[in-house]
Scaffold this motif. Structure first.
Motif, PDB file in Angstrom:
ATOM      1  N   ALA A 147     -21.420   6.057 -29.448  1.00 20.16           N
ATOM      2  CA  ALA A 147     -21.973   6.180 -28.095  1.00 20.16           C
ATOM      3  C   ALA A 147     -22.865   7.411 -28.013  1.00 20.16           C
ATOM      4  N   LEU A 148     -24.059   7.241 -27.467  1.00 21.42           N
ATOM      5  CA  LEU A 148     -24.995   8.347 -27.325  1.00 21.42           C
ATOM      6  C   LEU A 148     -24.853   9.041 -25.972  1.00 21.42           C
ATOM      7  N   THR A 149     -24.243   8.368 -25.015  1.00 20.26           N
ATOM      8  CA  THR A 149     -24.109   8.918 -23.665  1.00 20.26           C
ATOM      9  C   THR A 149     -22.724   8.594 -23.113  1.00 20.26           C
ATOM     10  N   ASP A 150     -22.321   9.358 -22.100  1.00 20.12           N
ATOM     11  CA  ASP A 150     -21.114   8.992 -21.359  1.00 20.12           C
ATOM     12  C   ASP A 150     -21.430   7.785 -20.484  1.00 20.12           C
ATOM     13  N   ALA A 151     -20.434   6.967 -20.212  1.00 22.96           N
ATOM     14  CA  ALA A 151     -20.653   5.823 -19.332  1.00 22.96           C
ATOM     15  C   ALA A 151     -19.334   5.381 -18.720  1.00 22.96           C
ATOM     16  N   GLU A 152     -19.388   5.027 -17.440  1.00 19.01           N
ATOM     17  CA  GLU A 152     -18.240   4.413 -16.783  1.00 19.01           C
ATOM     18  C   GLU A 152     -18.282   2.911 -17.041  1.00 19.01           C
ATOM     19  N   ARG A 153     -17.208   2.233 -16.732  1.00 20.53           N
ATOM     20  CA  ARG A 153     -17.164   0.788 -16.910  1.00 20.53           C
ATOM     21  C   ARG A 153     -18.292   0.112 -16.120  1.00 20.53           C
ATOM     22  N   GLY A 154     -19.022  -0.762 -16.808  1.00 20.98           N
ATOM     23  CA  GLY A 154     -20.112  -1.496 -16.169  1.00 20.98           C
ATOM     24  C   GLY A 154     -21.456  -0.806 -16.224  1.00 20.98           C
ATOM     25  N   ALA A 155     -21.492   0.456 -16.687  1.00 19.69           N
ATOM     26  CA  ALA A 155     -22.754   1.192 -16.757  1.00 19.69           C
ATOM     27  C   ALA A 155     -23.464   0.922 -18.079  1.00 19.69           C
ATOM     28  N   ASP A 156     -24.765   1.203 -18.112  1.00 23.85           N
ATOM     29  CA  ASP A 156     -25.514   1.062 -19.357  1.00 23.85           C
ATOM     30  C   ASP A 156     -25.209   2.250 -20.267  1.00 23.85           C
ATOM     31  N   LEU A 157     -25.244   1.979 -21.565  1.00 24.03           N
ATOM     32  CA  LEU A 157     -24.776   2.950 -22.559  1.00 24.03           C
ATOM     33  C   LEU A 157     -25.655   2.877 -23.796  1.00 24.03           C
ATOM     34  N   GLY A 158     -26.151   4.019 -24.258  1.00 25.28           N
ATOM     35  CA  GLY A 158     -26.910   4.053 -25.501  1.00 25.28           C
ATOM     36  C   GLY A 158     -25.974   4.086 -26.692  1.00 25.28           C
ATOM     37  N   VAL A 159     -26.284   3.283 -27.726  1.00 23.41           N
ATOM     38  CA  VAL A 159     -25.457   3.258 -28.934  1.00 23.41           C
ATOM     39  C   VAL A 159     -26.352   3.307 -30.165  1.00 23.41           C
ATOM     40  N   ALA A 160     -25.848   3.921 -31.234  1.00 29.90           N
ATOM     41  CA  ALA A 160     -26.596   4.054 -32.487  1.00 29.90           C
ATOM     42  C   ALA A 160     -25.602   4.163 -33.642  1.00 29.90           C
ATOM     43  N   GLU A 161     -26.138   4.387 -34.861  1.00 36.54           N
ATOM     44  CA  GLU A 161     -25.325   4.511 -36.078  1.00 36.54           C
ATOM     45  C   GLU A 161     -24.423   3.276 -36.241  1.00 36.54           C
ATOM     46  N   PHE A 162     -25.073   2.119 -36.327  1.00 36.15           N
ATOM     47  CA  PHE A 162     -24.357   0.849 -36.376  1.00 36.15           C
ATOM     48  C   PHE A 162     -23.693   0.617 -37.735  1.00 36.15           C
ATOM     49  N   GLU A 163     -22.533   0.006 -37.680  1.00 37.95           N
ATOM     50  CA  GLU A 163     -21.827  -0.416 -38.891  1.00 37.95           C
ATOM     51  C   GLU A 163     -21.280  -1.824 -38.668  1.00 37.95           C
ATOM     52  N   GLY A 164     -21.282  -2.625 -39.738  1.00 33.80           N
ATOM     53  CA  GLY A 164     -20.729  -3.963 -39.656  1.00 33.80           C
ATOM     54  C   GLY A 164     -21.690  -4.957 -39.034  1.00 33.80           C
ATOM     55  N   LEU A 165     -21.217  -6.170 -38.846  1.00 34.84           N
ATOM     56  CA  LEU A 165     -22.020  -7.254 -38.298  1.00 34.84           C
ATOM     57  C   LEU A 165     -21.457  -7.699 -36.964  1.00 34.84           C
ATOM     58  N   LEU A 166     -22.355  -7.956 -36.027  1.00 37.26           N
ATOM     59  CA  LEU A 166     -21.953  -8.451 -34.721  1.00 37.26           C
ATOM     60  C   LEU A 166     -21.609  -9.929 -34.849  1.00 37.26           C
ATOM     61  N   GLU A 167     -20.362 -10.263 -34.581  1.00 36.04           N
ATOM     62  CA  GLU A 167     -19.884 -11.625 -34.799  1.00 36.04           C
ATOM     63  C   GLU A 167     -19.741 -12.357 -33.459  1.00 36.04           C
ATOM     64  N   TYR A 168     -20.477 -13.430 -33.292  1.00 30.85           N
ATOM     65  CA  TYR A 168     -20.316 -14.279 -32.117  1.00 30.85           C
ATOM     66  C   TYR A 168     -20.951 -15.626 -32.422  1.00 30.85           C
ATOM     67  N   ASP A 169     -20.503 -16.638 -31.713  1.00 30.16           N
ATOM     68  CA  ASP A 169     -21.013 -17.989 -31.925  1.00 30.16           C
ATOM     69  C   ASP A 169     -22.271 -18.205 -31.086  1.00 30.16           C
ATOM     70  N   PRO A 170     -23.318 -18.729 -31.684  1.00 35.57           N
ATOM     71  CA  PRO A 170     -24.511 -19.043 -30.890  1.00 35.57           C
ATOM     72  C   PRO A 170     -24.212 -20.146 -29.897  1.00 35.57           C
ATOM     73  N   GLY A 171     -24.960 -20.151 -28.811  1.00 35.30           N
ATOM     74  CA  GLY A 171     -24.755 -21.169 -27.804  1.00 35.30           C
ATOM     75  C   GLY A 171     -25.445 -22.477 -28.176  1.00 35.30           C
ATOM     76  N   THR A 172     -25.204 -23.483 -27.363  1.00 29.46           N
ATOM     77  CA  THR A 172     -25.838 -24.788 -27.565  1.00 29.46           C
ATOM     78  C   THR A 172     -26.562 -25.182 -26.281  1.00 29.46           C
ATOM     79  N   VAL A 173     -27.425 -26.171 -26.414  1.00 29.81           N
ATOM     80  CA  VAL A 173     -28.205 -26.638 -25.282  1.00 29.81           C
ATOM     81  C   VAL A 173     -28.005 -28.143 -25.128  1.00 29.81           C
ATOM     82  N   THR A 174     -27.710 -28.562 -23.912  1.00 32.87           N
ATOM     83  CA  THR A 174     -27.647 -29.979 -23.590  1.00 32.87           C
ATOM     84  C   THR A 174     -28.886 -30.314 -22.773  1.00 32.87           C
ATOM     85  N   VAL A 175     -29.659 -31.277 -23.254  1.00 34.38           N
ATOM     86  CA  VAL A 175     -30.929 -31.610 -22.621  1.00 34.38           C
ATOM     87  C   VAL A 175     -30.796 -32.945 -21.892  1.00 34.38           C
ATOM     88  N   VAL A 176     -31.068 -32.902 -20.597  1.00 36.73           N
ATOM     89  CA  VAL A 176     -31.096 -34.107 -19.769  1.00 36.73           C
ATOM     90  C   VAL A 176     -32.562 -34.384 -19.431  1.00 36.73           C
TER      91      VAL A 176
END
Length: 272
Positions: A147-176
């Motif tokens: 964390a580069l800055t202090d932040a309360e819950r829900g506030a924007d926060l600067g982050v750096a010095e990343f390690e690892g991979l961000l793991e999440y499932d991509p979304g899908t689209v249903t087309v009508v």
């Protein structure tokens, strides 16, 4: 390397005279054999008199040969000098890009809980937004940062010095796909089916007047109305599921973009 500073001798950066000499030698090589000292002065940002003095010094050093008034040629020794300094610059640029800028590159996240500057936080993707939590509050995450800055819950926060991979499932689209107004438009839609589909997705997007009428006709407010090809694709990439209601004439603009960005989608028929 000492305290993160490259010890390589990059004289062409540290010494103003060498920097000007480098630029002038490059300018001569680009214009030879007919060399206008005034043109070089204008491009380098020094006086014509200074260019004349630099050229004289380059001739004396054996880096340039003079073949008459206003006619010069860079020698092999001059080319070798340029190559050596250019290689120094290239290596130094790589060092700055990879070791310096890479260390200070930052992103902005939303704090899931109170965070103090300097804490290592766990990163996750929530509702399509990069989110930072105190590290032990989200054990097992694949990505962390500082964390580069202090932040309360829900506030924007600067982050750096990343390690690892961000793991999440991509979304899908249903087309009508809806027919045009002359073929029934919004009136051709099975309302209950559209409502069920909307409830099963994070966002609803519309493209085309018939699509807007269909969604409003079942008392829904679309989340995305404009710039839908890009917006739908980006939402899916961030892990959100999207119900996209489009007219037949708008279909290809959206599905082509989804395919180009490897976003999974399916076509669903909701006509009565």
């Amino acid at each position: 390397m000492t305290d993160g500073v490259d010890e390589r001798d990059v004289a062409v950066l540290r010494n103003k005279r060498d920097a000007s000499r480098y630029q002038i030698l490059v300018a001569i090589a680009a214009r030879q054999p007919a060399v206008s000292q005034q043109e070089i002065a204008d491009s380098v940002g020094v006086t014509a008199q200074a260019v004349s003095e630099y050229i004289r010094a380059l001739v004396d050093a054996g880096h340039v040969e003079k073949h008459g008034r206003g006619r010069y040629e860079v020698t092999k020794e001059g080319v070798d000098w340029l190559i050596s300094r250019t290689e120094d610059l290239r290596e130094y640029t790589e060092f700055v890009s990879e070791d310096v800028i890479g260390q200070v590159e930052s992103e902005t996240a939303i704090a899931a809980a109170a965070v103090t500057a300097g804490d290592r936080v766990a990163l996750s993707m929530r509702d399509g937004t990069l989110t930072a939590s105190p590290e032990d509050a989200d054990a097992g995450t694949g990505a962390t940062a500082v964390a580069l800055t202090d932040a309360e819950r829900g506030a924007d926060l600067g982050v750096a010095e990343f390690e690892g991979l961000l793991e999440y499932d991509p979304g899908t689209v249903t087309v009508v796909v809806l027919p045009g107004v002359r073929e029934g438009g919004s009136r051709a839609v099975a309302a209950d089916r559209l409502v069920d589909l909307a409830a099963a997705h994070d966002l609803v997007g519309v493209a085309g007047t018939e699509a807007l009428a269909a969604v409003r006709g079942v008392d829904l407010a679309p989340d995305i109305r404009f710039g839908t090809p890009q917006a739908v694709q980006e939402a899916a990439v961030r892990g959100l599921s999207v119900l996209l209601v489009v007219t037949a004439r708008e279909r290809s603009a959206h599905t082509d973009r989804l395919r180009e960005h490897n976003v999974s989608y399916e076509l669903v028929d909701v006509r009565q």
